[in-house]
Motif scaffolding. Structure first.
Motif, PDB file in Angstrom:
ATOM      1  N   PHE A 182     -25.602  -0.053   1.133  1.00  0.00           N
ATOM      2  CA  PHE A 182     -24.944   1.248   1.183  1.00  0.00           C
ATOM      3  C   PHE A 182     -23.734   1.213   2.103  1.00  0.00           C
ATOM      4  CE2 PHE A 182     -24.257   5.430   3.059  1.00  0.00           C
ATOM      5  CZ  PHE A 182     -23.908   6.123   1.909  1.00  0.00           C
ATOM      6  N   ALA A 183     -23.864   0.549   3.254  1.00  0.00           N
ATOM      7  CA  ALA A 183     -22.734   0.439   4.180  1.00  0.00           C
ATOM      8  C   ALA A 183     -21.567  -0.298   3.519  1.00  0.00           C
ATOM      9  CB  ALA A 183     -23.160  -0.269   5.460  1.00  0.00           C
ATOM     10  N   ALA A 184     -21.884  -1.361   2.780  1.00  0.00           N
ATOM     11  CA  ALA A 184     -20.829  -2.112   2.078  1.00  0.00           C
ATOM     12  C   ALA A 184     -20.154  -1.236   1.020  1.00  0.00           C
ATOM     13  CB  ALA A 184     -21.413  -3.365   1.429  1.00  0.00           C
ATOM     14  N   PHE A 185     -20.955  -0.437   0.315  1.00  0.00           N
ATOM     15  CA  PHE A 185     -20.378   0.474  -0.683  1.00  0.00           C
ATOM     16  C   PHE A 185     -19.471   1.497  -0.012  1.00  0.00           C
ATOM     17  CE2 PHE A 185     -20.663   4.612  -2.784  1.00  0.00           C
ATOM     18  CZ  PHE A 185     -20.018   4.302  -3.966  1.00  0.00           C
ATOM     19  N   TRP A 186     -19.944   2.077   1.076  1.00  0.00           N
ATOM     20  CA  TRP A 186     -19.177   3.105   1.772  1.00  0.00           C
ATOM     21  C   TRP A 186     -17.860   2.545   2.312  1.00  0.00           C
ATOM     22  CZ3 TRP A 186     -17.720   4.082   6.910  1.00  0.00           C
ATOM     23  CH2 TRP A 186     -17.247   5.377   7.154  1.00  0.00           C
ATOM     24  N   VAL A 187     -17.926   1.381   2.967  1.00  0.00           N
ATOM     25  CA  VAL A 187     -16.714   0.759   3.508  1.00  0.00           C
ATOM     26  C   VAL A 187     -15.768   0.380   2.370  1.00  0.00           C
ATOM     27  CG1 VAL A 187     -15.807  -1.271   4.720  1.00  0.00           C
ATOM     28  CG2 VAL A 187     -17.757  -0.028   5.652  1.00  0.00           C
ATOM     29  N   GLY A 188     -16.326  -0.173   1.287  1.00  0.00           N
ATOM     30  CA  GLY A 188     -15.501  -0.523   0.125  1.00  0.00           C
ATOM     31  C   GLY A 188     -14.791   0.681  -0.449  1.00  0.00           C
ATOM     32  N   ALA A 189     -15.516   1.788  -0.600  1.00  0.00           N
ATOM     33  CA  ALA A 189     -14.894   3.008  -1.129  1.00  0.00           C
ATOM     34  C   ALA A 189     -13.820   3.525  -0.179  1.00  0.00           C
ATOM     35  CB  ALA A 189     -15.955   4.077  -1.371  1.00  0.00           C
ATOM     36  N   LEU A 190     -14.071   3.404   1.108  1.00  0.00           N
ATOM     37  CA  LEU A 190     -13.092   3.840   2.107  1.00  0.00           C
ATOM     38  C   LEU A 190     -11.812   2.998   2.021  1.00  0.00           C
ATOM     39  CD1 LEU A 190     -12.769   5.785   4.559  1.00  0.00           C
ATOM     40  CD2 LEU A 190     -13.563   3.903   5.978  1.00  0.00           C
ATOM     41  N   LEU A 191     -11.981   1.678   1.932  1.00  0.00           N
ATOM     42  CA  LEU A 191     -10.818   0.782   1.890  1.00  0.00           C
ATOM     43  C   LEU A 191     -10.081   0.829   0.545  1.00  0.00           C
ATOM     44  CD1 LEU A 191     -12.297  -2.338   3.722  1.00  0.00           C
ATOM     45  CD2 LEU A 191     -10.713  -0.627   4.641  1.00  0.00           C
ATOM     46  N   LEU A 192     -10.837   1.013  -0.538  1.00  0.00           N
ATOM     47  CA  LEU A 192     -10.221   1.014  -1.872  1.00  0.00           C
ATOM     48  C   LEU A 192      -9.623   2.362  -2.258  1.00  0.00           C
ATOM     49  CD1 LEU A 192     -12.889  -1.055  -3.822  1.00  0.00           C
ATOM     50  CD2 LEU A 192     -10.616  -1.828  -3.098  1.00  0.00           C
ATOM     51  N   GLY A 193     -10.010   3.409  -1.563  1.00  0.00           N
ATOM     52  CA  GLY A 193      -9.474   4.732  -1.881  1.00  0.00           C
ATOM     53  C   GLY A 193     -10.386   5.539  -2.784  1.00  0.00           C
ATOM     54  N   GLY A 194     -11.665   5.208  -2.820  1.00  0.00           N
ATOM     55  CA  GLY A 194     -12.603   5.981  -3.625  1.00  0.00           C
ATOM     56  C   GLY A 194     -13.560   5.078  -4.366  1.00  0.00           C
ATOM     57  N   ASP A 195     -14.240   5.676  -5.337  1.00  0.00           N
ATOM     58  CA  ASP A 195     -15.168   4.894  -6.155  1.00  0.00           C
ATOM     59  C   ASP A 195     -14.965   5.238  -7.625  1.00  0.00           C
ATOM     60  OD1 ASP A 195     -17.496   6.820  -7.105  1.00  0.00           O
ATOM     61  OD2 ASP A 195     -17.043   7.338  -5.040  1.00  0.00           O
ATOM     62  N   ALA A 196     -15.462   4.354  -8.471  1.00  0.00           N
ATOM     63  CA  ALA A 196     -15.234   4.479  -9.908  1.00  0.00           C
ATOM     64  C   ALA A 196     -16.027   5.618 -10.531  1.00  0.00           C
ATOM     65  CB  ALA A 196     -15.574   3.162 -10.610  1.00  0.00           C
ATOM     66  N   LEU A 197     -17.180   5.954  -9.979  1.00  0.00           N
ATOM     67  CA  LEU A 197     -17.980   7.028 -10.571  1.00  0.00           C
ATOM     68  C   LEU A 197     -17.288   8.373 -10.447  1.00  0.00           C
ATOM     69  CD1 LEU A 197     -21.645   6.120  -9.632  1.00  0.00           C
ATOM     70  CD2 LEU A 197     -20.347   5.559 -11.676  1.00  0.00           C
ATOM     71  N   ASN A 198     -16.529   8.565  -9.381  1.00  0.00           N
ATOM     72  CA  ASN A 198     -15.756   9.791  -9.231  1.00  0.00           C
ATOM     73  C   ASN A 198     -14.400   9.682  -9.920  1.00  0.00           C
ATOM     74  OD1 ASN A 198     -17.524  11.440  -7.671  1.00  0.00           O
ATOM     75  ND2 ASN A 198     -17.146  10.065  -5.957  1.00  0.00           N
ATOM     76  N   GLY A 199     -13.961   8.470 -10.146  1.00  0.00           N
ATOM     77  CA  GLY A 199     -12.676   8.250 -10.818  1.00  0.00           C
ATOM     78  C   GLY A 199     -12.863   8.181 -12.314  1.00  0.00           C
ATOM     79  N   GLY A 200     -12.143   7.286 -12.939  1.00  0.00           N
ATOM     80  CA  GLY A 200     -12.254   7.145 -14.385  1.00  0.00           C
ATOM     81  C   GLY A 200     -11.122   6.310 -14.945  1.00  0.00           C
TER      82      GLY A 200
END
Length: 98
Positions: A23-41
């Motif tokens: 979860f920490a890796a996901f959170w940091v990844g989303a922070l560094l990448l500018g979001g996540d794909a599930l909220n994007g598209g």
């Protein structure tokens, strides 16, 4: 408490730790990448991550990584909760009876 119970508790604690790291890796990844794909598209052939209403365009590979990691959270969160529940149950069962 038997050695088998202690081993189960240790395994559950390791599982919980790995789930927390994921979860920490996901959170940091989303922070560094500018979001996540599930909220994007994907719109007009563009791969977009989203966080707090702001979109970030990324490559297809980054988008797929984010999507797969986000789906993995759907597995690791319940697994972490189950591990905690098992540890709590086993520790409670081991308490001396009044």
């Amino acid at each position: 408490m038997s050695s088998k119970t202690k081993s189960i508790i240790l395994v559950c604690k390791i599982i919980f730790g790995l789930c927390a790291l994921n979860f920490a890796a996901f959170w940091v990844g989303a922070l560094l990448l500018g979001g996540d794909a599930l909220n994007g598209g994907i719109r007009d052939g563009r791969y977009l991550l989203m966080s707090h209403g702001a979109y970030t365009e990324v490559t297809r590979e980054v988008f797929e990584y984010s999507r797969l990691h986000a789906h993995g959270i759907y597995v690791t969160h319940p697994l972490a909760f189950a591990a905690v529940a098992i540890v709590m149950y086993l520790q409670h069962r081991a308490l001396p009876k009044p």
